[in-house]
Scaffold this active site. Structure first.
Site, mmCIF file in Angstrom:
data_model
loop_
_atom_site.group_PDB
_atom_site.id
_atom_site.type_symbol
_atom_site.label_atom_id
_atom_site.label_comp_id
_atom_site.label_asym_id
_atom_site.label_seq_id
_atom_site.Cartn_x
_atom_site.Cartn_y
_atom_site.Cartn_z
ATOM 1 N N ASP A 148 -2.303 -5.911 4.579
ATOM 2 C CA ASP A 148 -1.500 -6.839 3.796
ATOM 3 C C ASP A 148 -1.356 -6.268 2.386
ATOM 4 O O ASP A 148 -2.304 -5.669 1.858
ATOM 5 C CB ASP A 148 -2.156 -8.227 3.730
ATOM 6 C CG ASP A 148 -1.168 -9.324 3.384
ATOM 7 O OD1 ASP A 148 -0.849 -10.147 4.266
ATOM 8 O OD2 ASP A 148 -0.693 -9.357 2.222
ATOM 9 N N ARG B 148 -5.776 -11.293 -0.866
ATOM 10 C CA ARG B 148 -5.912 -11.706 0.534
ATOM 11 C C ARG B 148 -6.891 -10.786 1.264
ATOM 12 O O ARG B 148 -7.763 -11.252 2.015
ATOM 13 C CB ARG B 148 -4.536 -11.687 1.214
ATOM 14 C CG ARG B 148 -4.539 -12.033 2.704
ATOM 15 C CD ARG B 148 -4.981 -13.442 2.973
ATOM 16 N NE ARG B 148 -4.668 -13.849 4.343
ATOM 17 C CZ ARG B 148 -5.200 -14.898 4.948
ATOM 18 N NH1 ARG B 148 -6.082 -15.663 4.300
ATOM 19 N NH2 ARG B 148 -4.859 -15.219 6.174
ATOM 20 N N CYS C 121 9.078 -22.950 10.358
ATOM 21 C CA CYS C 121 9.755 -22.708 11.644
ATOM 22 C C CYS C 121 10.928 -23.652 11.877
ATOM 23 O O CYS C 121 12.081 -23.257 11.791
ATOM 24 C CB CYS C 121 8.744 -22.828 12.789
ATOM 25 S SG CYS C 121 7.499 -21.535 12.783
ATOM 26 N N VAL D 188 0.286 -15.986 11.151
ATOM 27 C CA VAL D 188 0.546 -15.294 12.421
ATOM 28 C C VAL D 188 -0.325 -14.057 12.565
ATOM 29 O O VAL D 188 -0.980 -13.845 13.582
ATOM 30 C CB VAL D 188 2.039 -14.908 12.534
ATOM 31 C CG1 VAL D 188 2.281 -14.094 13.804
ATOM 32 C CG2 VAL D 188 2.916 -16.149 12.516
ATOM 33 N N THR E 262 9.935 -14.243 13.225
ATOM 34 C CA THR E 262 11.122 -14.933 13.728
ATOM 35 C C THR E 262 12.366 -14.428 13.008
ATOM 36 O O THR E 262 12.377 -14.295 11.789
ATOM 37 C CB THR E 262 10.993 -16.447 13.513
ATOM 38 O OG1 THR E 262 9.808 -16.903 14.164
ATOM 39 C CG2 THR E 262 12.202 -17.180 14.071
ATOM 40 N N THR F 22 9.687 -14.667 7.287
ATOM 41 C CA THR F 22 11.156 -14.553 7.277
ATOM 42 C C THR F 22 11.734 -15.912 6.894
ATOM 43 O O THR F 22 12.178 -16.676 7.756
ATOM 44 C CB THR F 22 11.683 -14.104 8.653
ATOM 45 O OG1 THR F 22 11.050 -14.892 9.679
ATOM 46 C CG2 THR F 22 11.401 -12.647 8.904
ATOM 47 N N ARG G 56 4.398 -24.576 2.997
ATOM 48 C CA ARG G 56 5.671 -23.847 2.975
ATOM 49 C C ARG G 56 6.832 -24.741 3.391
ATOM 50 O O ARG G 56 6.780 -25.433 4.398
ATOM 51 C CB ARG G 56 5.597 -22.635 3.918
ATOM 52 C CG ARG G 56 4.662 -21.524 3.458
ATOM 53 C CD ARG G 56 4.563 -20.416 4.490
ATOM 54 N NE ARG G 56 4.014 -20.899 5.752
ATOM 55 C CZ ARG G 56 3.936 -20.158 6.857
ATOM 56 N NH1 ARG G 56 4.404 -18.924 6.866
ATOM 57 N NH2 ARG G 56 3.408 -20.655 7.961
#
Length: 428
Positions: free
Chosen positions: A33, A38, A259, A15, A119, A84, A330
């Site tokens: 981050d 990364r 999601c 995202v 989210t 999340t 994930r």
């Protein structure tokens, strides 16, 4: 929106990175981050998720990356885009959200705006995150600083429906701030924005988007279980039903990812806290969570039907990412299928040409093979069974007869094999 505003994006995953790239084309933007590796990768214009190309990095000429907390404190607007997930008990885990809020709060100044994209459940932003911001900053909410919520709608692996051409929901803690946040996003989102009347409405809208999809998939998964008992091909039924103009075209399968397989738990969590125990949403989750066991047991039945020994049966699972043509593993449900087959005593191999081997090993303690390794393994001993778990483009050109013997079982979860081509092919 004034162009002299400095924006800090907190969290540079699926995202945050595309968002930082787009804002970095117009505004001075800091991509932050806590993962030093990364940041090192991004400074070299490399994205392991294959979402952002080198040309995208070059076009974002106002963007720089850092893992140092003090470097984000010059920002005027903070956008938090951290994961999340749910824990092993299916309870929302907002620890990263609260940690990010603390980091931002420590450098928060009067007049700053904090926007959440992660989210979560309705009320989380104002009831859980704002108190952390107030405590760590010693500032007063809606007097010294302000908050907004604009839920992410990133679809990993989708090269057409990208950040800028998906309409963006926006909201703010006051009418003026909501309009300012909406104007900010409008400057980068070509598809336009939708200004929600409150932060809670924006939070709830995101939660139900994925819960609705989860329920529709649960419906066809339950149909697949019923039609399996009746000996009817589910895909043939869906194809026939789709001849009606308003039939919703969903297909059965494993429901993973960050999601659809997660967000409904955020909705049921807050509902339960308010004294209401959701029935429909929970039922959908139960059906979809049961699919890995159903699929593994179906493979065992197919092996037995073909007079193949179950103990030490060599089974190949094609794909471990949560969806086709996407590197994201994930919350993948394929490892659960593998575990169930291992419990039956099968010898399970997993092939995925695009998943990160090191990431899979770290997350699931599973070694995966690429296509050349898989064909080499098949030369030694043909596979007794294959489960087509993920419809990667690379799999569509595989010559399956080279991997199996004449009695082998092929179980197609994605419906991209013609059942008439072999009596040994079964579709979910």
């Amino acid at each position: 929106m004034k162009s002299d505003k400095i924006i800090a994006i907190i969290g540079l995953g699926y995202v945050g990175l595309p968002l930082a790239i787009e804002f970095g084309k117009l505004y001075q933007t800091i991509g932050f981050d806590i993962d030093k590796n990364r940041i090192k990768e991004l400074l070299e214009h490399k994205d392991k998720n294959d979402q952002v190309l080198n040309t995208d990095f070059q076009a974002s000429n106002h963007l720089y990356f850092t893992h140092k907390h003090h470097e984000i404190q010059k920002a005027d607007i903070y956008i938090i885009t951290v994961p999340t997930p749910v824990d092993k008990y299916k309870t929302p885990d907002i620890s990263a959200l609260l940690q990010a809020s603390k980091i931002v709060g420590e450098g928060l100044k009067k007049g700053n705006i904090v926007i959440y994209e992660s989210t979560t459940y309705p009320t989380c932003t104002q009831q859980n995150c704002v108190p952390v911001l107030e405590t760590s900053s010693n500032l007063i909410y809606n007097k010294d600083f302000f908050v907004g919520y604009s839920p992410e709608r990133i679809n990993p692996g989708d090269k057409q429906n990208t950040l800028t051409n998906i309409k963006k929901i926006t909201s703010g803690s006051t009418k003026k701030i909501a309009e300012e946040i909406d104007a900010l996003y409008s400057s980068i989102i070509t598809a336009g924005t939708y200004l929600a009347p409150s932060i809670e409405v924006a939070e709830a809208a995101k939660a139900i988007e994925n819960a609705q999809r989860d329920l529709n998939i649960a419906f066809v998964n339950e149909l697949a279980m019923i039609f399996d008992k009746l000996g009817i091909d589910t895909y043939e039924v869906l194809q026939a039903a789709s001849s009606k103009w308003n039939f919703l075209k969903f297909t059965p399968g494993l429901v993973g990812g960050h999601c659809i397989g997660v967000d409904p738990y955020y909705l049921t969590h807050i509902a339960s806290k308010m004294g209401y125990h959701p029935k429909v949403i929970s039922a959908g989750r139960q059906i979809n969570d049961a699919m890995p066991v159903f699929i593994a047991q179906k493979m065992i039945k197919l092996l037995a039907k073909n007079y193949l020994e179950i103990l030490n049966a060599k089974i190949l699972l094609l794909g471990i990412t949560f969806k086709e043509n996407c590197k994201d593993t994930r919350n993948s449900k394929v490892p659960q299928v593998a575990k169930e087959l291992l419990d039956f005593g099968c010898d399970v191999h997993i092939c995925d040409p695009i998943a990160d081997k090191a990431e899979v090993k770290k997350t699931y303690q599973i070694d995966i093979f690429d296509l050349p390794e898989t064909f080499k393994n098949a030369q030694e001993t043909k596979y007794d069974g294959i489960i087509l778990c993920v419809a990667h483009q690379e799999f569509k050109n595989i010559s399956l007869p080279l991997l199996v013997h004449k009695n082998s079982v092929i179980y197609d979860l994605k419906g991209f094999l013609e059942t008439k081509s072999s009596e040994n092919i079964t579709r979910l």
